[in-house]
Design a protein around this motif. Structure first.
Motif, PDB file in Angstrom:
ATOM      1  N   VAL A  34       0.824  -1.211   0.000  1.00 27.25           N
ATOM      2  CA  VAL A  34       0.000   0.000   0.000  1.00 27.25           C
ATOM      3  C   VAL A  34       0.860   1.264   0.000  1.00 27.25           C
ATOM      4  N   VAL A  35       1.992   1.196   0.681  1.00 24.97           N
ATOM      5  CA  VAL A  35       2.738   2.428   0.975  1.00 24.97           C
ATOM      6  C   VAL A  35       4.144   2.445   0.394  1.00 24.97           C
ATOM      7  N   MET A  36       4.507   1.472  -0.413  1.00 31.78           N
ATOM      8  CA  MET A  36       5.899   1.402  -0.893  1.00 31.78           C
ATOM      9  C   MET A  36       6.326   2.686  -1.583  1.00 31.78           C
ATOM     10  N   ASN A  37       5.468   3.188  -2.475  1.00 29.65           N
ATOM     11  CA  ASN A  37       5.821   4.408  -3.185  1.00 29.65           C
ATOM     12  C   ASN A  37       5.969   5.552  -2.200  1.00 29.65           C
ATOM     13  N   GLU A  38       5.077   5.603  -1.238  1.00 28.72           N
ATOM     14  CA  GLU A  38       5.041   6.721  -0.304  1.00 28.72           C
ATOM     15  C   GLU A  38       6.257   6.710   0.623  1.00 28.72           C
ATOM     16  N   THR A  39       6.627   5.530   1.140  1.00 26.19           N
ATOM     17  CA  THR A  39       7.776   5.539   2.050  1.00 26.19           C
ATOM     18  C   THR A  39       9.071   5.772   1.274  1.00 26.19           C
ATOM     19  N   ALA A  40       9.117   5.280   0.026  1.00 30.06           N
ATOM     20  CA  ALA A  40      10.302   5.565  -0.794  1.00 30.06           C
ATOM     21  C   ALA A  40      10.406   7.061  -1.058  1.00 30.06           C
ATOM     22  N   ASN A  41       9.295   7.702  -1.387  1.00 32.35           N
ATOM     23  CA  ASN A  41       9.340   9.133  -1.659  1.00 32.35           C
ATOM     24  C   ASN A  41       9.625   9.952  -0.408  1.00 32.35           C
ATOM     25  N   ALA A  42       9.128   9.523   0.739  1.00 31.96           N
ATOM     26  CA  ALA A  42       9.433  10.238   1.982  1.00 31.96           C
ATOM     27  C   ALA A  42      10.934  10.138   2.282  1.00 31.96           C
ATOM     28  N   THR A  43      11.492   8.947   2.066  1.00 31.64           N
ATOM     29  CA  THR A  43      12.928   8.732   2.299  1.00 31.64           C
ATOM     30  C   THR A  43      13.766   9.631   1.396  1.00 31.64           C
ATOM     31  N   LEU A  44      13.402   9.650   0.113  1.00 32.67           N
ATOM     32  CA  LEU A  44      14.121  10.495  -0.860  1.00 32.67           C
ATOM     33  C   LEU A  44      13.972  11.972  -0.522  1.00 32.67           C
ATOM     34  N   ALA A  45      12.752  12.375  -0.172  1.00 32.18           N
ATOM     35  CA  ALA A  45      12.504  13.789   0.104  1.00 32.18           C
ATOM     36  C   ALA A  45      13.320  14.248   1.306  1.00 32.18           C
ATOM     37  N   LEU A  46      13.445  13.379   2.304  1.00 30.81           N
ATOM     38  CA  LEU A  46      14.234  13.740   3.486  1.00 30.81           C
ATOM     39  C   LEU A  46      15.698  13.890   3.121  1.00 30.81           C
ATOM     40  N   GLY A  47      16.187  13.010   2.205  1.00 36.57           N
ATOM     41  CA  GLY A  47      17.577  13.128   1.787  1.00 36.57           C
ATOM     42  C   GLY A  47      18.358  11.825   1.822  1.00 36.57           C
ATOM     43  N   ALA A  48      17.687  10.708   2.108  1.00 40.07           N
ATOM     44  CA  ALA A  48      18.348   9.405   2.114  1.00 40.07           C
ATOM     45  C   ALA A  48      17.961   8.645   0.840  1.00 40.07           C
ATOM     46  N   LEU A  49      18.505   7.443   0.667  1.00 38.08           N
ATOM     47  CA  LEU A  49      18.216   6.642  -0.521  1.00 38.08           C
ATOM     48  C   LEU A  49      17.418   5.410  -0.122  1.00 38.08           C
ATOM     49  N   PRO A  50      16.217   5.234  -0.633  1.00 41.77           N
ATOM     50  CA  PRO A  50      15.438   4.037  -0.321  1.00 41.77           C
ATOM     51  C   PRO A  50      15.767   2.915  -1.289  1.00 41.77           C
ATOM     52  N   VAL A  51      15.662   1.679  -0.810  1.00 43.82           N
ATOM     53  CA  VAL A  51      15.620   0.555  -1.760  1.00 43.82           C
ATOM     54  C   VAL A  51      14.631  -0.461  -1.225  1.00 43.82           C
ATOM     55  N   MET A  52      13.755  -0.920  -2.105  1.00 42.48           N
ATOM     56  CA  MET A  52      12.764  -1.928  -1.784  1.00 42.48           C
ATOM     57  C   MET A  52      13.228  -3.248  -2.404  1.00 42.48           C
ATOM     58  N   ALA A  53      13.336  -4.284  -1.586  1.00 36.89           N
ATOM     59  CA  ALA A  53      13.727  -5.598  -2.109  1.00 36.89           C
ATOM     60  C   ALA A  53      13.216  -6.623  -1.124  1.00 36.89           C
ATOM     61  N   HIS A  54      12.521  -7.652  -1.630  1.00 34.92           N
ATOM     62  CA  HIS A  54      11.904  -8.617  -0.727  1.00 34.92           C
ATOM     63  C   HIS A  54      12.189 -10.069  -1.096  1.00 34.92           C
ATOM     64  N   ALA A  55      12.905 -10.336  -2.193  1.00 34.04           N
ATOM     65  CA  ALA A  55      13.143 -11.727  -2.577  1.00 34.04           C
ATOM     66  C   ALA A  55      14.131 -12.374  -1.619  1.00 34.04           C
ATOM     67  N   ARG A  56      13.803 -13.588  -1.212  1.00 37.72           N
ATOM     68  CA  ARG A  56      14.719 -14.280  -0.311  1.00 37.72           C
ATOM     69  C   ARG A  56      16.122 -14.387  -0.924  1.00 37.72           C
ATOM     70  N   GLU A  57      16.172 -14.444  -2.259  1.00 38.08           N
ATOM     71  CA  GLU A  57      17.463 -14.555  -2.942  1.00 38.08           C
ATOM     72  C   GLU A  57      18.362 -13.343  -2.745  1.00 38.08           C
ATOM     73  N   GLU A  58      17.802 -12.196  -2.386  1.00 35.00           N
ATOM     74  CA  GLU A  58      18.651 -11.008  -2.341  1.00 35.00           C
ATOM     75  C   GLU A  58      18.571 -10.185  -1.053  1.00 35.00           C
ATOM     76  N   VAL A  59      17.624 -10.517  -0.167  1.00 32.16           N
ATOM     77  CA  VAL A  59      17.443  -9.604   0.982  1.00 32.16           C
ATOM     78  C   VAL A  59      18.652  -9.549   1.908  1.00 32.16           C
TER      79      VAL A  59
END
Lengths: 266, 266, 266
Positions: free
Chosen positions: C26-51
């Motif tokens: 529901v909120v992936m876009n929103e938390t990524a944009n909040a992170t970017l707006a604050l000044g940090a870098l977001p990354v979303m990743a959920h595959a067991r192969e890479e987490v």
């Protein structure tokens, strides 16, 4: 049946019903925000481990097949049956039925297994489900070989639902009465998920007025249409319209709403 | 090859091509809205049961590995092969290639199995895929050990694609010609998914001009860049810029667009 | 412990830490944009192969159970253990704990298996996890049978975390000190995912000040609250407030921030 959009909205805002939504990835944020802006409480939950419990806590359940896969269909069937077993109204949005066989079949499986209260779709999707000719391109209805008022009535009869067919003018029917709702704005078609939002808001109105699904479905579309009219006034395009749509939903005034609603028998 | 961004946009808006997108959870709403605002029709579908049928209905397919898992890679491979078997252009956005081995390998699997038309990524992602040195932090390109014009040319040659490398200035190459596109605004980097949007719009332009992928890829970035310039004028920050970006895409005027496009051979 | 919200924000913007988020659809876009707006870098990743690899690259990890399923819980456990093994702080947002048994159990599994640094939830969710009486409707906290300051202290002690309990006034505790943060605006409750954003921003502040999790958690809520106050001034409702919230996060001024922060011992 009484159309009292303002009264239902007032009731909804007092009770703040929980509306459980199992919907597609594209619009989850948008339907949750539309639900909140209107005045109800959204919850998104799709795990088979919890959907029956969550549906049982809710005052309405909204199923939307916009980005399907097998696990999600199973969750929708579980939640839908749990909801109906407790008398909770269920909305089905058959996004893209008619575009691929998988979507058409998924919508039919849900209609067969769950006693759906309101089927909310575009003309192509609903025509597909009643076996009429239709052209659906992706998730857009291009053409349907049947007049929308007649389509709503036929779908209600054949599928045993209140049929809510949205388009430039919306038509809602219980198989006898057909209501036409003439609110809305062309910008709705320029933003993805506005159809899904109308399904979510149908769930909200059903939660507030479960005993009158025909009226609730019409009121939901009328309220959403009025909000769209307000949002379009002053919007510079689809992006600012989209942001203003939530403002407009939150600002809907139960006192004056019915003076703006354009609902009549078709 | 002729750069005629306005002409391609006019063609696109007349035909309203369906653009099938298998993309990441973070940006689905955003790329769908960008596609709609530009004037094409988006559809998101990822189930193995339907991706081949949906891709066959579309005029372009966009694959984006931003939030991967195994089922999604399989769906991308199925859809990609189905699209190419019917001559439908395919865009690959290798989000985060170079950040984890899983993403790098997934991008390579798709490039090996699907005849990708346009590879659209940032410098770090594309450099990773041609085996050059690169630093990717999450999904951001930090550094690439090769000049972007040369990187685009090398990627096009080695990977057999049109390579579209976005950054402060974008570079697009078919292995011979390299075009530099100097439109855009720094606010694009402050909103998540603008790279993904540029890939979606590349799909839209390819759908309208499939016979000239180099020109279509450059035109897509130029049109998006002009829209970003319009959106930035008057925006108070990344949030209002984001809303205004859809307004600006919808307001792009085919008559005047080419006077604003800054594309030249690099 | 020193509250220096501006100083931490300045540090964060200089370092631009990567914040790995395994969060809900529901909120992936929103938390990524909040992170970017604050000044940090977001990354979303959920595959067991890479987490595990991705968590190891990050400066903080944020786990959010808002739209759970079994694969995602497994990914959260893998990522959480990998992060803690390398000393990377972990934020847990137990969205909906108390609403269904599945969510309560999932939150407990993560708390048992991962040494969580900060638990950020509403009063109902946190009360559920300390075994106190609570009413959670969907993802909203309706009631908790314990004062929020005492709840934060009790949760910190029993669960071995910094507890961050948000509400009209937020309370953060390490089990000894309890800080009350009185910034914010009522419009935050009208937009979905603002609680999730506060968890993401907690991850950002922890990344910049990992040695002081109590102060970092309080500073994150204070900064977010100040941004909400700025966004609310001039907003016409929840939609424009939402767009303006990213503008306001990006515009936060480290020089003046602490003059506006309302943090005190509770």
């Amino acid at each position: 049946m009484t159309i009292d959009t303002g009264g239902t909205l007032r009731e909804l805002r007092e009770r703040k019903p929980l509306v459980h939504q199992i919907t597609n990835y594209v619009v989850m944020n948008e339907t949750a925000n539309a639900t909140l802006a209107l005045g109800a409480l959204p919850v998104m939950a799709h795990a088979r481990e919890e959907v029956e419990e969550m549906a049982g806590l809710a005052s309405a359940l909204v199923l939307n097949i916009g980005t399907l896969s097998e696990h999600w269909i199973e969750a929708m069937l579980l939640a839908g049956r749990a909801a109906r077993a407790r008398g909770i109204p269920v909305v089905l949005d058959p996004v893209g039925a008619g575009a691929t066989a998988y979507r058409t079949e998924a919508a039919r499986r849900i209609l067969d297994a769950v006693e759906v209260t309101v089927l909310r779709g575009n003309a192509g999707e609903v025509a597909t489900l009643v076996g009429a000719e239709a052209e659906v391109r992706g998730v857009e209805s291009i053409a349907s070989g049947i007049e929308p008022a007649e389509l709503a009535r036929a779908a209600a009869r054949r599928l045993g639902v209140v049929a809510s067919v949205t388009g430039p003018v919306d038509h809602v029917s219980d198989g006898e009465t057909v209501l036409a709702i003439a609110n809305g704005d062309a910008l709705l078609a320029a933003v993805t998920g506005t159809g899904c939002m109308s399904s979510a808001l149908t769930g909200c109105f059903l939660a507030a007025k479960p005993q009158e699904p025909l009226a609730a479905a019409a009121e939901a579309l009328a309220a959403f249409g009025v909000a769209a009219e307000d949002a379009a006034a002053g919007a510079a395009g689809p992006g600012t319209f989209h942001a203003r749509l939530y403002d407009a939903l939150a600002a809907l005034d139960p006192e004056t709403l019915d003076s703006r609603v354009r609902v009549g028998e078709a």
